[in-house]
Design a protein around this motif. Structure first.
Motif, short mmCIF file in Angstrom:
data_model
loop_
_atom_site.label_atom_id
_atom_site.label_comp_id
_atom_site.label_asym_id
_atom_site.label_seq_id
_atom_site.Cartn_x
_atom_site.Cartn_y
_atom_site.Cartn_z
N ARG A 1 107.38 83.54 28.64
CA ARG A 1 106.68 84.63 28.86
C ARG A 1 105.49 84.83 27.77
NH1 ARG A 1 105.91 90.36 29.43
NH2 ARG A 1 106.47 91.06 27.37
N GLN A 2 104.35 84.34 28.11
CA GLN A 2 103.39 84.09 27.07
C GLN A 2 103.11 85.25 26.32
OE1 GLN A 2 99.82 84.83 26.72
NE2 GLN A 2 99.86 83.59 24.84
N TYR A 3 103.14 85.13 24.88
CA TYR A 3 102.63 86.21 24.17
C TYR A 3 101.05 86.02 23.87
CZ TYR A 3 102.61 89.85 20.59
OH TYR A 3 102.59 91.13 19.92
N PRO A 4 100.44 86.97 24.11
CA PRO A 4 100.74 88.40 24.77
C PRO A 4 100.47 88.66 26.29
CG PRO A 4 98.52 88.33 23.64
CD PRO A 4 99.07 86.92 23.67
N LEU A 5 99.78 87.71 26.88
CA LEU A 5 99.61 87.81 28.44
C LEU A 5 100.60 88.18 29.23
CD1 LEU A 5 96.32 85.53 28.37
CD2 LEU A 5 96.44 88.12 27.87
N GLY A 6 101.79 87.55 29.19
CA GLY A 6 103.08 87.78 29.68
C GLY A 6 103.08 86.82 30.93
N VAL A 7 102.11 85.70 31.01
CA VAL A 7 102.25 84.73 32.25
C VAL A 7 103.50 83.72 31.78
CG1 VAL A 7 99.95 84.97 32.75
CG2 VAL A 7 100.42 83.15 31.05
N SER A 8 103.85 83.05 32.68
CA SER A 8 104.85 81.93 32.74
C SER A 8 104.22 80.57 32.88
CB SER A 8 106.05 82.19 33.60
OG SER A 8 106.65 83.31 33.14
N MET A 9 104.58 79.65 31.93
CA MET A 9 104.09 78.23 32.41
C MET A 9 104.63 77.72 33.54
SD MET A 9 104.09 75.37 29.53
CE MET A 9 102.41 74.90 28.96
N ALA B 1 101.23 75.98 6.35
CA ALA B 1 101.79 74.80 6.03
C ALA B 1 100.52 74.01 6.00
CB ALA B 1 102.66 74.35 7.14
N GLY B 2 99.39 74.52 6.02
CA GLY B 2 98.12 73.39 5.96
C GLY B 2 97.42 73.06 7.04
N ALA B 3 98.10 73.42 8.35
CA ALA B 3 97.90 72.88 9.67
C ALA B 3 96.21 73.32 9.95
CB ALA B 3 98.71 73.32 10.63
N LYS B 4 95.43 72.42 10.80
CA LYS B 4 94.27 72.97 11.35
C LYS B 4 94.65 73.27 12.63
CE LYS B 4 89.72 71.27 12.41
NZ LYS B 4 88.78 70.06 12.37
N ILE B 5 94.26 74.67 12.90
CA ILE B 5 94.55 75.34 14.15
C ILE B 5 93.78 74.70 15.35
CG2 ILE B 5 95.11 77.53 15.20
CD1 ILE B 5 97.13 76.76 13.08
N VAL B 6 94.18 74.58 16.33
CA VAL B 6 93.14 74.18 17.79
C VAL B 6 93.74 75.15 18.57
CG1 VAL B 6 92.62 72.55 19.31
CG2 VAL B 6 93.37 71.69 16.99
N PRO B 7 92.91 76.33 18.99
CA PRO B 7 93.28 77.25 19.79
C PRO B 7 92.96 76.53 21.17
CG PRO B 7 91.38 77.99 18.24
CD PRO B 7 91.45 76.43 18.14
N ILE B 8 94.00 77.04 22.27
CA ILE B 8 93.98 76.15 23.60
C ILE B 8 94.06 77.64 24.55
CG2 ILE B 8 94.95 74.73 25.25
CD1 ILE B 8 94.00 73.49 22.75
N PRO B 9 93.05 77.82 25.37
CA PRO B 9 93.00 78.83 26.32
C PRO B 9 94.33 78.92 27.14
CG PRO B 9 91.63 77.29 27.09
CD PRO B 9 91.97 76.77 25.81
N VAL B 10 94.62 79.94 27.75
CA VAL B 10 95.73 80.46 28.49
C VAL B 10 95.21 81.03 29.87
CG1 VAL B 10 97.91 81.63 28.66
CG2 VAL B 10 97.43 80.64 26.50
N ASP B 11 95.64 80.33 30.76
CA ASP B 11 95.33 81.07 32.28
C ASP B 11 96.59 81.47 32.74
OD1 ASP B 11 96.40 78.65 33.25
OD2 ASP B 11 94.56 77.66 33.63
N SER B 12 96.47 81.62 34.44
CA SER B 12 97.51 82.15 35.03
C SER B 12 98.72 81.24 35.05
CB SER B 12 97.21 82.46 36.47
OG SER B 12 96.70 81.13 37.18
N GLU B 13 98.54 79.91 34.60
CA GLU B 13 99.81 79.05 34.69
C GLU B 13 100.29 78.61 33.22
OE1 GLU B 13 99.81 75.45 37.36
OE2 GLU B 13 97.66 76.10 37.61
N GLY B 14 99.45 79.16 32.25
CA GLY B 14 100.08 79.10 30.78
C GLY B 14 99.09 78.37 30.27
#
Length: 453
Positions: free
Chosen positions: A237-245, A202-215
């Motif tokens: 259930r975060q994909y792929p790490l499986g943690v919950s926010m 869709a033309g978005a600029k992707i901004v990666p945000i790290p995931v820790d034990s709290e999501g």
């Protein structure tokens, strides 16, 4: 045109050609007439047919036009190029084998489903055989609303639901309708690639945000791009790490979206399967500002080829999404929708979930035993509170991409974790699917990984 038949070269008669190739004389005559009309051959009365003297001129002219077209006309638009870089279900990835992730047990439903589909076929009439509503069958939307309000804590009515061809179409509609070229979008890192691909397309600029034990780390998102227009997340259930926010993070991201006028796309892809306690309530249920779009699917809880998902939309968005859905593919197949509505309303779905939770929980335990027995020396496998796969973490120094290639040569499918990261450093490991495989199948596959090449 390739020059294999030279200018002036005599051609066999239509009768001879028909006899040699075992075709009708009429067909051979028609072919020669077509070539004559286009100038490739000429005929001499009483002599026969010959390749045209100017065949080289014709060939050069056609080649020139083709080269000019290829050089002057782009094959795809910029958005088309972005979309074409992401192929879901590429050749060779659809073969089912241990420990392919994301697959439910594919042998538990067919008898009941055939009965329900047969019942719909017997009732087919104008209502079911004609074009359906773009938003989806009313009975199914009511059935879904009843289920997710009671089991997932979603706050909605049937009028807020739009039925889609799987969750992927729902995510794609969100990207197309809510993002302009260059808009920033938060995504979890590591991520679910098909969802991110829709945003990129869709033309978005992707901004990666790290995931820790709290999501997803909301504070990092605010630092990197607080002005982002959308956040695509898997909070249950975060994909792929499986943690919950955590609840704190959930409130933080809702506050950010409300302040910024941004959208949150909540992908609730496999939260129905939780093996300890009740499934976590949805983020959408906490939203009081109408900023969350909930994406659900039946591909993981029933079977992938069903291709029925749904969106739960804020009231103001419904008519816009329905219009876009009608342009995309008119509507989802009506018979399957009707069968699924009956499956839900008659209580089969809830019973199916209860049954499969027990089966999948037992299979997860089996895989943990298999991993401890065969894989301890190079990988640790962490139990999961839910879902269809567990995470296996490789020992330091091992490469998951190379290991997955070697496993594939042995007929074992291991999805590597590191390619799911958008930024370094990436963790190496595997997504280990257990739901679709028996204890015996998993044990055999696990031992196969240890066999010498």
């Amino acid at each position: 045109m390739e020059g294999r038949l030279k200018p002036g070269c005599p051609l066999p008669s239509a009768r001879t050609l028909a006899n040699e190739w075992g075709i009708s004389r009429i067909t051979a005559d028609a072919a020669y007439s077509h070539l004559l009309a286009e100038g490739f051959i000429h005929r001499r009365v009483g002599s026969g047919s010959y390749v045209a003297e100017n065949i080289l001129d014709i060939s050069l002219a056609v080649s020139a036009r083709k080269a000019e077209a290829e050089s002057s006309t782009p094959l795809l638009s910029s958005r088309g190029k972005a979309l074409s870089r992401h192929l879901i279900g590429a050749p060779g990835t659809l073969v089912t084998a241990p420990f392919q992730s994301g697959l439910p047990d594919l042998g538990t439903l067919p008898v009941l489903w055939r009965r329900l589909m047969g019942r719909q076929f017997s009732r087919i009439g104008r209502h079911m055989a004609g074009y359906g509503e773009p938003a989806g069958l009313e009975e199914l939307r009511h059935a879904i609303a009843d289920h997710i309000t009671s089991h997932r804590g979603v706050r909605c009515t049937a009028e807020q639901i739009v039925i889609t061809n799987g969750a992927q179409q729902g995510i794609n509609l969100c990207a197309r309708l809510l993002l302009d070229q260059g808009d920033k979008a938060w995504v979890e890192d590591p991520c679910y690639p098909p969802g991110v691909a829709s945003l990129k397309g869709a033309g978005a600029k992707i901004v990666p945000i790290p995931v820790d034990s709290e999501g997803l780390a909301v504070s990092v998102g605010r630092e990197k791009a607080t002005e982002a227009k959308l956040a695509y997340i898997t909070p249950s259930r975060q994909y792929p790490l499986g943690v919950s926010m955590s609840m704190a993070r959930r409130m933080q991201i809702l506050e950010w979206a409300t302040e910024n006028g941004s959208w949150i796309v909540e992908d609730d892809y496999d939260s129905e399967y939780r093996y300890h306690g009740q499934p976590l309530e949805s983020l959408q249920g906490l939203d009081r500002s109408g900023r969350v779009i909930y994406v659900g699917t039946f591909s993981k809880v029933l079977f992938p080829s069903l291709r029925i998902g749904y969106l739960v939309l804020p009231h103001d968005l419904v008519s816009h999404f329905v219009a876009a859905k009608s342009i995309s593919d008119r509507h989802v197949a009506s018979l399957e929708q009707a069968a699924l509505a009956e499956f839900l309303t008659e209580g089969h779905f809830t019973a199916h979930l209860r049954r499969m939770r027990k089966i999948y929980s037992a299979r997860q335990n089996s895989l943990l035993e298999v991993a401890e027995k065969y894989w301890q020396q190079f990988m640790t496998v962490e139990p999961s509170f839910g879902g269809l796969f567990m995470l296996g973490k490789l020992r330091k120094g091992l490469n998951d991409v190379e290991a997955s290639k070697r496993a594939a040569e042995r007929g074992v499918r291991l999805r590597p974790l590191s390619p799911l990261y958008l930024e370094e450093p990436a963790q190496h490991g595997f997504l280990l699917g257990f739901a679709a495989y028996s204890e015996k199948e998993m044990a055999i596959a696990a031992k196969r990984l240890l066999e010498p090449t």
